[in-house]
Motif scaffolding. Sequence first.
Motif, PDB file in Angstrom:
ATOM      1  N   UNK A 111       0.816  -1.215   0.000  1.00 52.93           N
ATOM      2  CA  UNK A 111       0.000   0.000   0.000  1.00 52.93           C
ATOM      3  C   UNK A 111       0.853   1.270   0.000  1.00 52.93           C
ATOM      4  N   UNK A 112       1.865   1.381   0.878  1.00 51.32           N
ATOM      5  CA  UNK A 112       2.647   2.623   0.896  1.00 51.32           C
ATOM      6  C   UNK A 112       3.316   2.926  -0.453  1.00 51.32           C
ATOM      7  N   UNK A 113       3.835   1.897  -1.108  1.00 52.41           N
ATOM      8  CA  UNK A 113       4.488   2.112  -2.404  1.00 52.41           C
ATOM      9  C   UNK A 113       3.491   2.618  -3.443  1.00 52.41           C
ATOM     10  N   UNK A 114       2.333   1.991  -3.485  1.00 51.83           N
ATOM     11  CA  UNK A 114       1.297   2.395  -4.450  1.00 51.83           C
ATOM     12  C   UNK A 114       0.792   3.801  -4.142  1.00 51.83           C
ATOM     13  N   UNK A 115       0.590   4.092  -2.862  1.00 51.87           N
ATOM     14  CA  UNK A 115       0.103   5.417  -2.469  1.00 51.87           C
ATOM     15  C   UNK A 115       1.114   6.503  -2.834  1.00 51.87           C
ATOM     16  N   UNK A 116       2.396   6.209  -2.666  1.00 46.02           N
ATOM     17  CA  UNK A 116       3.420   7.195  -3.002  1.00 46.02           C
ATOM     18  C   UNK A 116       3.462   7.450  -4.507  1.00 46.02           C
ATOM     19  N   UNK A 161       1.910  11.295  -8.910  1.00 40.75           N
ATOM     20  CA  UNK A 161       1.204  11.647 -10.147  1.00 40.75           C
ATOM     21  C   UNK A 161       0.204  12.769  -9.919  1.00 40.75           C
ATOM     22  N   UNK A 162      -0.330  12.862  -8.709  1.00 38.87           N
ATOM     23  CA  UNK A 162      -1.294  13.916  -8.381  1.00 38.87           C
ATOM     24  C   UNK A 162      -0.613  15.173  -7.860  1.00 38.87           C
ATOM     25  N   UNK A 163       0.710  15.122  -7.714  1.00 38.27           N
ATOM     26  CA  UNK A 163       1.496  16.218  -7.156  1.00 38.27           C
ATOM     27  C   UNK A 163       1.029  16.552  -5.734  1.00 38.27           C
ATOM     28  N   UNK A 164       0.802  15.504  -4.953  1.00 37.32           N
ATOM     29  CA  UNK A 164       0.403  15.640  -3.555  1.00 37.32           C
ATOM     30  C   UNK A 164       1.572  15.202  -2.692  1.00 37.32           C
ATOM     31  N   UNK A 165       1.914  16.001  -1.700  1.00 39.97           N
ATOM     32  CA  UNK A 165       3.011  15.672  -0.783  1.00 39.97           C
ATOM     33  C   UNK A 165       2.504  14.672   0.245  1.00 39.97           C
ATOM     34  N   UNK A 166       2.777  13.405   0.007  1.00 42.29           N
ATOM     35  CA  UNK A 166       2.283  12.361   0.901  1.00 42.29           C
ATOM     36  C   UNK A 166       2.912  12.473   2.282  1.00 42.29           C
ATOM     37  N   UNK A 167       4.086  13.050   2.365  1.00 37.49           N
ATOM     38  CA  UNK A 167       4.709  13.269   3.670  1.00 37.49           C
ATOM     39  C   UNK A 167       3.870  14.186   4.535  1.00 37.49           C
ATOM     40  N   UNK A 168       3.270  15.208   3.919  1.00 38.09           N
ATOM     41  CA  UNK A 168       2.394  16.110   4.669  1.00 38.09           C
ATOM     42  C   UNK A 168       1.133  15.387   5.124  1.00 38.09           C
ATOM     43  N   UNK A 169       0.685  14.413   4.334  1.00 40.53           N
ATOM     44  CA  UNK A 169      -0.522  13.673   4.691  1.00 40.53           C
ATOM     45  C   UNK A 169      -0.288  12.731   5.857  1.00 40.53           C
ATOM     46  N   UNK A 170       0.953  12.333   6.066  1.00 42.26           N
ATOM     47  CA  UNK A 170       1.262  11.401   7.141  1.00 42.26           C
ATOM     48  C   UNK A 170       1.932  12.109   8.317  1.00 42.26           C
ATOM     49  N   UNK A 171       2.007  13.420   8.247  1.00 46.71           N
ATOM     50  CA  UNK A 171       2.602  14.218   9.308  1.00 46.71           C
ATOM     51  C   UNK A 171       1.831  14.002  10.605  1.00 46.71           C
ATOM     52  N   UNK A 172       2.523  13.686  11.673  1.00 46.10           N
ATOM     53  CA  UNK A 172       1.879  13.397  12.954  1.00 46.10           C
ATOM     54  C   UNK A 172       1.047  14.572  13.437  1.00 46.10           C
ATOM     55  N   UNK A 173       1.560  15.792  13.298  1.00 46.64           N
ATOM     56  CA  UNK A 173       0.802  16.960  13.748  1.00 46.64           C
ATOM     57  C   UNK A 173      -0.504  17.087  12.984  1.00 46.64           C
ATOM     58  N   UNK A 174      -0.453  16.857  11.681  1.00 47.48           N
ATOM     59  CA  UNK A 174      -1.656  16.948  10.866  1.00 47.48           C
ATOM     60  C   UNK A 174      -2.645  15.861  11.272  1.00 47.48           C
TER      61      UNK A 174
END
Length: 108
Positions: free
Chosen positions: A60-65, A70-83
């Motif tokens: 899942x993590x590989x596919x999500x990344x 491709x969507x130009x979404x920062x997945x790191x920001x999506x998994x940020x603990x604070x967020x």
Amino acid sequence: MNNHHSPQELRRIGRILKIARESQGQNLAILADKCNLSVMDLVAVESGEQSQLMKRGHKWPDCAMLYAKQLDVDIGALTNTDLLQKESKGIGSVEDESDIPLFLRNQR
């Protein structure tokens, strides 16, 4: 992105990726081709269905990344603990939206 996300977190990230795709007007089949994945794989990412991807030999993590790139979404920001902590309090309670991608922020 680490591999220790709860099923709820995977679904949340998947929903965000789906919203991003839809807001950009992106075609799921075209994105799947660009990611070298099937449409079913991307649907599994969007729904947070890790087990469905594992049945087809994907993580899942590989596919999500790949999908997020491709969507130009920062997945790191999506998994940020604070967020994650802010979001767990409810979308309406997020005061500081700096961690949220611009296209996902509330339009005021």
